[in-house]
Design a protein around this motif. Structure first.
Motif, mmCIF file in Angstrom:
data_model
loop_
_atom_site.group_PDB
_atom_site.id
_atom_site.type_symbol
_atom_site.label_atom_id
_atom_site.label_comp_id
_atom_site.label_asym_id
_atom_site.label_seq_id
_atom_site.Cartn_x
_atom_site.Cartn_y
_atom_site.Cartn_z
ATOM 1 N N LEU A 69 0.797 -1.226 0.000
ATOM 2 C CA LEU A 69 0.000 0.000 0.000
ATOM 3 C C LEU A 69 0.833 1.281 0.000
ATOM 4 C CD1 LEU A 69 -2.902 0.599 -0.348
ATOM 5 C CD2 LEU A 69 -3.227 0.421 2.101
ATOM 6 N N PRO A 70 1.899 1.414 0.784
ATOM 7 C CA PRO A 70 2.700 2.648 0.699
ATOM 8 C C PRO A 70 3.300 2.866 -0.689
ATOM 9 C CG PRO A 70 3.242 1.454 2.702
ATOM 10 C CD PRO A 70 2.348 0.561 1.887
ATOM 11 N N ILE A 71 3.640 1.804 -1.368
ATOM 12 C CA ILE A 71 4.203 1.913 -2.719
ATOM 13 C C ILE A 71 3.133 2.425 -3.684
ATOM 14 C CG2 ILE A 71 5.185 0.584 -4.641
ATOM 15 C CD1 ILE A 71 6.241 -1.353 -2.309
ATOM 16 N N ILE A 72 1.956 1.853 -3.602
ATOM 17 C CA ILE A 72 0.857 2.272 -4.469
ATOM 18 C C ILE A 72 0.496 3.729 -4.199
ATOM 19 C CG2 ILE A 72 -1.605 1.914 -4.948
ATOM 20 C CD1 ILE A 72 -1.004 -1.137 -4.306
ATOM 21 N N LYS A 73 0.387 4.087 -2.941
ATOM 22 C CA LYS A 73 0.020 5.467 -2.607
ATOM 23 C C LYS A 73 1.129 6.449 -2.990
ATOM 24 C CE LYS A 73 -3.430 4.620 0.940
ATOM 25 N NZ LYS A 73 -3.832 4.905 2.332
ATOM 26 N N TYR A 74 2.368 6.025 -2.899
ATOM 27 C CA TYR A 74 3.488 6.857 -3.340
ATOM 28 C C TYR A 74 3.330 7.171 -4.833
ATOM 29 C CZ TYR A 74 8.334 8.042 -4.628
ATOM 30 O OH TYR A 74 9.459 8.654 -5.123
ATOM 31 N N CYS A 75 3.049 6.151 -5.629
ATOM 32 C CA CYS A 75 2.869 6.343 -7.074
ATOM 33 C C CYS A 75 1.661 7.234 -7.370
ATOM 34 C CB CYS A 75 2.735 5.007 -7.784
ATOM 35 S SG CYS A 75 4.282 4.080 -7.881
ATOM 36 N N THR A 83 -7.838 1.073 -6.059
ATOM 37 C CA THR A 83 -7.316 2.334 -6.579
ATOM 38 C C THR A 83 -8.251 3.504 -6.332
ATOM 39 O OG1 THR A 83 -6.143 1.098 -8.304
ATOM 40 C CG2 THR A 83 -6.381 3.470 -8.625
ATOM 41 N N ASP A 84 -9.545 3.304 -6.527
ATOM 42 C CA ASP A 84 -10.492 4.410 -6.345
ATOM 43 C C ASP A 84 -10.411 4.980 -4.927
ATOM 44 O OD1 ASP A 84 -11.252 3.746 -8.917
ATOM 45 O OD2 ASP A 84 -13.303 3.182 -8.384
ATOM 46 N N GLN A 85 -10.523 4.123 -3.938
ATOM 47 C CA GLN A 85 -10.493 4.610 -2.559
ATOM 48 C C GLN A 85 -9.103 5.115 -2.171
ATOM 49 O OE1 GLN A 85 -12.368 2.127 0.393
ATOM 50 N NE2 GLN A 85 -14.152 1.753 -0.892
ATOM 51 N N TRP A 86 -8.040 4.468 -2.661
ATOM 52 C CA TRP A 86 -6.691 4.933 -2.351
ATOM 53 C C TRP A 86 -6.459 6.310 -2.955
ATOM 54 C CZ3 TRP A 86 -4.794 -0.309 -4.492
ATOM 55 C CH2 TRP A 86 -5.045 -1.324 -3.557
#
Length: 187
Positions: A21-27, A51-54
């Motif tokens: 999750l931190p990697i996805i949110k970083y991107c 992805t939508d909620q993030w």
């Protein structure tokens, strides 16, 4: 800007403590910051887990540096998510109450796949471009949105920016190096 992509289960992300999750949110943060610096005013996303909620979460975090940013969460039909586990329903309700605008594209409960197609049409017609966490080598449910925006690209100026598996791997490497050097910040 329509922000969408993979569902959480498609990326094997389970829960808010997942190490991916931190990697996805970083991107997502990098992509959204670039869009904001380029004049984006509205982040428009759906309500799906993933992805939508993030994207909504990252957008809410960006508001302190970009107070002009507005965030909308659109559901394809009424009572979207009502069959999810209670904690997931509560998280969706919390996000929808935190954003600037939220609505259902169809005011009826789920009836058919036509509502999902109408949702895709609505999202693409009400945005000027898309940021998608999607890789053409790894199709998932986001394939339908990707194909929709690809078709738009030829008929009107509709910019599509992808966050691919390669981008996620590069971000993982960057974040690992930052953690090693004591500069890692969680998202």
């Amino acid at each position: 800007m329509w922000v969408t992509g993979y569902r959480a289960y498609e990326l094997n992300v389970f829960g808010n403590k997942d190490k991916k999750l931190p990697i996805i949110k970083y991107c997502l943060k990098q992509a959204l910051t670039a869009q904001l610096d380029d004049g984006m005013e509205w982040l428009i996303t759906g309500c799906d887990q993933g992805t939508d909620q993030w994207a909504a979460e990252v957008g809410l975090g960006l508001k302190k540096d970009y107070p002009e940013l507005k965030i909308a969460m659109m559901a394809p039909y009424a009572n979207f998510g009502n069959r999810w586990q209670e904690a997931s329903q509560a998280r969706l309700a919390e996000l929808r109450s935190a954003v600037d605008f939220t609505a259902d594209v169809s005011h009826e409960g789920y009836q058919s796949g036509r509502q999902l197609a109408a949702y895709g049409t609505f999202m693409s017609e009400h945005t000027d471009g898309a940021v998608m966490l999607y890789d053409t080598d790894y199709p998932g449910k986001a394939k339908f949105s990707y194909e929709r925006v690809q078709n738009l690209s030829s008929s009107r100026k509709y910019n599509v920016s992808l966050i691919t598996m390669y981008d996620l791997q590069e971000a993982a490497t960057t974040l690992a190096e930052e953690a090693e050097n004591g500069r890692f910040q969680d998202f």
